[in-house]
Design a protein around this motif. Structure first.
Motif, mmCIF file in Angstrom:
data_model
loop_
_atom_site.group_PDB
_atom_site.id
_atom_site.type_symbol
_atom_site.label_atom_id
_atom_site.label_comp_id
_atom_site.label_asym_id
_atom_site.label_seq_id
_atom_site.Cartn_x
_atom_site.Cartn_y
_atom_site.Cartn_z
ATOM 1 N N HIS A 42 4.692 3.817 11.697
ATOM 2 C CA HIS A 42 5.188 5.171 11.988
ATOM 3 C C HIS A 42 5.585 5.374 13.446
ATOM 4 C CE1 HIS A 42 4.087 6.598 7.985
ATOM 5 N NE2 HIS A 42 2.925 5.968 8.117
ATOM 6 N N ASP A 43 5.623 4.357 14.251
ATOM 7 C CA ASP A 43 5.980 4.314 15.667
ATOM 8 C C ASP A 43 4.920 4.965 16.551
ATOM 9 O OD1 ASP A 43 6.645 7.101 16.475
ATOM 10 O OD2 ASP A 43 8.554 6.863 15.423
ATOM 11 N N ALA A 44 5.121 4.891 17.857
ATOM 12 C CA ALA A 44 4.081 5.294 18.814
ATOM 13 C C ALA A 44 3.772 6.779 18.791
ATOM 14 C CB ALA A 44 4.488 4.866 20.228
ATOM 15 N N ASN A 45 4.691 7.580 18.289
ATOM 16 C CA ASN A 45 4.475 9.036 18.216
ATOM 17 C C ASN A 45 3.963 9.472 16.847
ATOM 18 O OD1 ASN A 45 5.288 9.640 20.895
ATOM 19 N ND2 ASN A 45 7.427 9.412 20.282
ATOM 20 N N TRP A 46 3.187 8.615 16.203
ATOM 21 C CA TRP A 46 2.725 8.891 14.848
ATOM 22 C C TRP A 46 1.941 10.196 14.692
ATOM 23 C CZ3 TRP A 46 -2.538 9.168 14.499
ATOM 24 C CH2 TRP A 46 -3.301 8.425 15.410
ATOM 25 N N PRO A 47 1.245 10.714 15.713
ATOM 26 C CA PRO A 47 0.541 11.984 15.479
ATOM 27 C C PRO A 47 1.476 13.152 15.152
ATOM 28 C CG PRO A 47 -0.387 10.864 17.387
ATOM 29 C CD PRO A 47 0.876 10.138 17.028
ATOM 30 N N PHE B 204 3.880 10.583 8.074
ATOM 31 C CA PHE B 204 2.501 10.109 8.149
ATOM 32 C C PHE B 204 1.524 11.230 7.822
ATOM 33 C CE2 PHE B 204 -1.361 9.541 10.830
ATOM 34 C CZ PHE B 204 -1.948 8.561 10.054
ATOM 35 N N ILE B 205 1.772 12.400 8.360
ATOM 36 C CA ILE B 205 0.872 13.535 8.109
ATOM 37 C C ILE B 205 0.798 13.826 6.618
ATOM 38 C CG2 ILE B 205 0.533 16.010 8.493
ATOM 39 C CD1 ILE B 205 1.868 15.536 11.289
ATOM 40 N N ARG B 206 1.938 13.787 5.936
ATOM 41 C CA ARG B 206 1.947 14.054 4.485
ATOM 42 C C ARG B 206 1.227 12.964 3.701
ATOM 43 N NH1 ARG B 206 7.325 15.797 5.613
ATOM 44 N NH2 ARG B 206 8.122 13.740 4.996
ATOM 45 N N SER B 207 1.117 11.757 4.274
ATOM 46 C CA SER B 207 0.468 10.657 3.559
ATOM 47 C C SER B 207 -1.052 10.725 3.610
ATOM 48 C CB SER B 207 0.922 9.318 4.159
ATOM 49 O OG SER B 207 0.221 9.017 5.370
ATOM 50 N N LEU B 208 -1.590 11.586 4.458
ATOM 51 C CA LEU B 208 -3.042 11.640 4.629
ATOM 52 C C LEU B 208 -3.712 12.260 3.402
ATOM 53 C CD1 LEU B 208 -3.143 12.767 8.357
ATOM 54 C CD2 LEU B 208 -3.757 10.511 7.453
ATOM 55 N N ASP C 45 -5.444 18.303 9.069
ATOM 56 C CA ASP C 45 -5.749 19.449 9.939
ATOM 57 C C ASP C 45 -6.284 18.974 11.282
ATOM 58 O OD1 ASP C 45 -4.922 21.162 7.969
ATOM 59 O OD2 ASP C 45 -6.943 21.827 7.398
ATOM 60 N N ASP C 46 -7.166 17.989 11.252
ATOM 61 C CA ASP C 46 -7.742 17.452 12.486
ATOM 62 C C ASP C 46 -6.638 16.879 13.370
ATOM 63 O OD1 ASP C 46 -9.556 16.547 14.384
ATOM 64 O OD2 ASP C 46 -10.276 14.851 13.186
ATOM 65 N N LEU C 47 -5.748 16.092 12.769
ATOM 66 C CA LEU C 47 -4.667 15.476 13.532
ATOM 67 C C LEU C 47 -3.732 16.528 14.121
ATOM 68 C CD1 LEU C 47 -3.060 13.047 14.504
ATOM 69 C CD2 LEU C 47 -1.956 12.960 12.263
ATOM 70 N N GLN C 48 -3.334 17.506 13.316
ATOM 71 C CA GLN C 48 -2.382 18.509 13.805
ATOM 72 C C GLN C 48 -2.995 19.399 14.879
ATOM 73 O OE1 GLN C 48 -1.267 19.784 9.699
ATOM 74 N NE2 GLN C 48 0.839 19.472 10.394
ATOM 75 N N LEU C 49 -4.290 19.697 14.751
ATOM 76 C CA LEU C 49 -4.966 20.468 15.788
ATOM 77 C C LEU C 49 -4.949 19.710 17.113
ATOM 78 C CD1 LEU C 49 -6.718 22.923 16.611
ATOM 79 C CD2 LEU C 49 -8.723 21.599 15.893
ATOM 80 N N ASN D 73 -10.936 7.924 6.854
ATOM 81 C CA ASN D 73 -10.030 8.362 5.798
ATOM 82 C C ASN D 73 -8.738 7.558 5.713
ATOM 83 O OD1 ASN D 73 -10.495 11.147 4.147
ATOM 84 N ND2 ASN D 73 -11.779 11.077 5.972
ATOM 85 N N ILE D 74 -8.411 6.811 6.751
ATOM 86 C CA ILE D 74 -7.225 5.956 6.681
ATOM 87 C C ILE D 74 -7.488 4.747 5.786
ATOM 88 C CG2 ILE D 74 -5.474 4.730 8.034
ATOM 89 C CD1 ILE D 74 -5.547 7.736 8.490
ATOM 90 N N PHE D 75 -8.739 4.491 5.432
ATOM 91 C CA PHE D 75 -9.073 3.387 4.545
ATOM 92 C C PHE D 75 -9.176 3.821 3.077
ATOM 93 C CE2 PHE D 75 -10.445 1.804 8.681
ATOM 94 C CZ PHE D 75 -9.994 0.495 8.655
ATOM 95 N N THR D 76 -8.584 4.952 2.725
ATOM 96 C CA THR D 76 -8.532 5.348 1.319
ATOM 97 C C THR D 76 -7.383 4.628 0.619
ATOM 98 O OG1 THR D 76 -7.293 7.301 2.015
ATOM 99 C CG2 THR D 76 -9.641 7.592 1.613
ATOM 100 N N ALA D 77 -7.457 4.572 -0.706
ATOM 101 C CA ALA D 77 -6.530 3.745 -1.487
ATOM 102 C C ALA D 77 -5.075 4.151 -1.311
ATOM 103 C CB ALA D 77 -6.917 3.810 -2.960
ATOM 104 N N GLY D 78 -4.821 5.425 -0.996
ATOM 105 C CA GLY D 78 -3.449 5.888 -0.850
ATOM 106 C C GLY D 78 -2.689 5.217 0.274
ATOM 107 N N GLN D 79 -3.409 4.592 1.200
ATOM 108 C CA GLN D 79 -2.746 3.931 2.322
ATOM 109 C C GLN D 79 -2.463 2.448 2.059
ATOM 110 O OE1 GLN D 79 -1.496 5.354 4.980
ATOM 111 N NE2 GLN D 79 -2.288 7.398 4.535
#
Length: 220
Positions: free
Chosen positions: A71-76, A81-85, A98-102, A124-130
């Motif tokens: 997602h490149d260096a500006n991934w936050p 990427f946000i929608r994939s969480l 929410d944590d990331l956007q805050l 949470n990045i280690f969930t199956a959706g990723q």
């Protein structure tokens, strides 16, 4: 070192009766032995901070590098990427988006955001959706010490479960709760293995620095 009469008298009240009762019950209502166990719990909790810190830094940097590869260096600030969480089923549960956007609204750089995000975010990045988005292509690049005999989905699922357990231990220590009933040797091994997946060298260095295992052997 033996406790003085004043310490035997005053420390249980400072600790609080309900909290001290846990230690009294474990030590057969001996006030002195309960205080010894409480002091040991302080020491082991303090010692565990070192491997926990190394683990969190190792994992979050590995995860952030994997995210950046996709997602490149500006991934936050990347909406894809946000929608994939993962989205929690209850509004009362932790929400990584929410944590990331805050953080992204108030912090100017990715590096500062990485340092500010909660431990649960990386978990949470280690969930199956990723798997298809992130891990199938990049897991072994950024966690090269993971077992080669295990598939990437199995490794990813193990990392998720282990990080949950590590976070629970971390939270107990942060809230000054007893950890003396836990299998702390297993806890340490879990932390060690997560560091080793990121870097076997870092795990070996941490093994040489930690004092956890010696303290476990000294438990009252």
């Amino acid at each position: 070192m033996p406790f003085s009469p004043a310490e035997l008298q005053d420390l249980p009240g400072v600790i609080s009766a309900p909290r001290f009762a846990t230690y009294l019950q474990a030590m057969g209502n001996s006030r002195e032995q309960a205080l010894e166990l409480y002091a040991w719990n302080l020491d082991i909790s303090s010692a565990l901070i070192v491997p926990l810190q190394v683990c969190e830094v190792a994992v979050r940097n590995g995860v952030s590098e994997a995210i950046e590869a996709v997602h490149d260096a500006n991934w936050p600030w990347n909406n894809g990427f946000i929608r994939s969480l993962p989205r929690p089923k209850s509004k009362f549960r932790y929400n990584p988006a929410d944590d990331l956007q805050l953080c992204a609204r108030r912090l100017p750089t990715t590096g500062k955001i990485i340092a500010e995000l909660k431990f649960a975010f990386w978990e949470n990045i280690f969930t199956a959706g990723q798997d298809s988005r992130l891990w199938n292509a990049h897991f072994r690049t950024f966690f090269p010490g993971a077992p080669l005999a295990q598939s990437i989905p199995v490794c990813r699922a193990q990392a998720y479960a282990d990080l949950q357990a590590i976070r629970h231990l971390r939270n107990r220590i942060a809230h000054h709760e007893p950890v003396f009933t836990r299998n702390l040797a297993d806890d340490y091994q879990r932390i060690h293995d997560m560091i080793a997946w990121r870097s076997p060298t870092a795990a070996a260095w941490m093994d040489g620095k930690q004092t956890v295992m010696a303290l476990i052997a000294q438990k009252p």
